[in-house]
Write an enzyme that holds these catalytic residues in place. Structure first.
Site, short mmCIF file in Angstrom:
data_model
loop_
_atom_site.label_atom_id
_atom_site.label_comp_id
_atom_site.label_asym_id
_atom_site.label_seq_id
_atom_site.Cartn_x
_atom_site.Cartn_y
_atom_site.Cartn_z
N CYS A 73 82.81 14.43 28.47
CA CYS A 73 83.00 15.70 29.16
C CYS A 73 84.04 15.49 30.24
O CYS A 73 83.81 14.74 31.20
CB CYS A 73 81.68 16.18 29.76
SG CYS A 73 81.84 17.66 30.78
N ASN A 183 83.04 21.67 18.80
CA ASN A 183 83.44 22.52 19.92
C ASN A 183 84.60 23.40 19.46
O ASN A 183 85.48 22.95 18.72
CB ASN A 183 83.88 21.67 21.11
CG ASN A 183 82.80 20.72 21.57
OD1 ASN A 183 81.75 21.13 22.02
ND2 ASN A 183 83.05 19.42 21.43
N GLU A 201 80.89 25.51 23.29
CA GLU A 201 80.54 24.10 23.21
C GLU A 201 79.28 23.91 22.37
O GLU A 201 78.28 24.60 22.59
CB GLU A 201 80.31 23.52 24.60
CG GLU A 201 81.56 23.40 25.44
CD GLU A 201 81.36 22.50 26.65
OE1 GLU A 201 81.02 21.32 26.44
OE2 GLU A 201 81.55 22.98 27.78
N CYS A 210 85.89 23.77 29.98
CA CYS A 210 85.60 22.53 29.26
C CYS A 210 86.83 21.65 29.35
O CYS A 210 87.91 22.03 28.88
CB CYS A 210 85.26 22.84 27.80
SG CYS A 210 85.07 21.38 26.75
#
Length: 269
Positions: A73, A183, A201, A210
């Protein structure tokens, strides 16, 4: 048994952060689901554990809001470095964070409240991927930033990004072509240095931003000749900057901010 937590956000992409040197989490999947619930928990896109590492300054374990494990992430790793910088007083020029997709280095830009993370080199499938849904074909570029992304470029006639129907992105994310989910970025390029995107996501549904999605969208746009090597990415949660350097590395810059901290009264087991 209570558990201390810190909530942080990067351009609206919010996570609950738990220091594993202070708290021992037995079942993180269950806890992530409970604490991420925006009605009955603290509310977040997921939970990130900050753990000791033999290879870096710390190790990051990421769990989506549905309890599934995430590999990487971009917003989360910047917030982890910010946590180390402010809470642990690690004042190094670059803070190294171990993730499931490798070690990423983060530079804290203290005066601006932002941080820059080296996201690695994107892996882009050479041929566009096409899937059929409800009799219509949808073309996308598949990009890996340590986690998989499907980048879909929206046509001008599809209207403002604020009116896009995200059910399309959800359908792609759970399509049978992607058995582990993917995603999805819906992208509107408006200049050679700017784009707007919305992200679905896997494991968390639509999020305000994101980091890896921003990099995937930029990589697809740059590779297809739509933008220059440095591009500003506007998401519902704010603006980020992505640069694809000549060394092949992508650098993501954006805000990372503390929201609150507290004691979670639920079970941590």
């Amino acid at each position: 048994m209570q558990m201390h937590f810190v909530k942080m956000e990067g351009c609206g992409n919010d996570y609950i952060y738990v220091d594993q040197e202070k708290e021992q989490i037995v079942n993180p999947q269950t806890l992530a689901r409970k604490i991420s619930d925006r009605h009955f928990g603290v509310g977040a896109d997921g939970m990130i554990l900050i753990c000791p590492s033999d290879m870096a300054d710390c190790r990051m374990e990421m769990y989506n809001a549905d309890g599934s494990r995430g590999k990487m992430c971009g917003n989360g790793v910047r917030c982890v470095a910010k946590y180390l910088y402010d809470y642990k007083k690690i004042r190094k020029e670059e803070i190294a964070v171990e993730t499931d997709s490798g070690i990423h280095t983060v530079r804290i830009l203290e005066d601006s409240g932002k941080a820059t993370v080296a996201m690695g080199t994107p892996v882009i499938e050479e041929e566009p991927h096409v899937i059929s849904m409800e009799g219509q074909k949808t073309e996308m570029m598949i990009v890996s930033m340590g986690n998989p992304h499907a980048v879909i470029f929206m046509e001008p006639e599809e209207g403002s990004w604020k009116t896009w129907n995200m059910k399309k992105a959800e359908a792609v994310s759970t399509h049978s072509d992607f058995p582990d989910g993917i995603n999805v970025e819906l992208v509107q390029v408006y200049s050679e240095t700017g784009m707007k995107i919305r992200v679905w996501e896997r494991g968390s549904k639509e999020t305000l931003s994101c980091g890896s999605g921003a990099c995937a969208a930029a990589a697809a746009a740059i590779r297809s000749g739509r933008t220059k090597q440095k591009v500003n990415i506007e998401m519902p949660g704010g603006m980020m900057e992505v640069e694809w350097d000549s060394d092949g590395q992508m650098y993501l810059t954006g805000g990372c901010r503390f929201v609150c901290e507290g004691e979670y009264p639920g079970s941590v087991g």
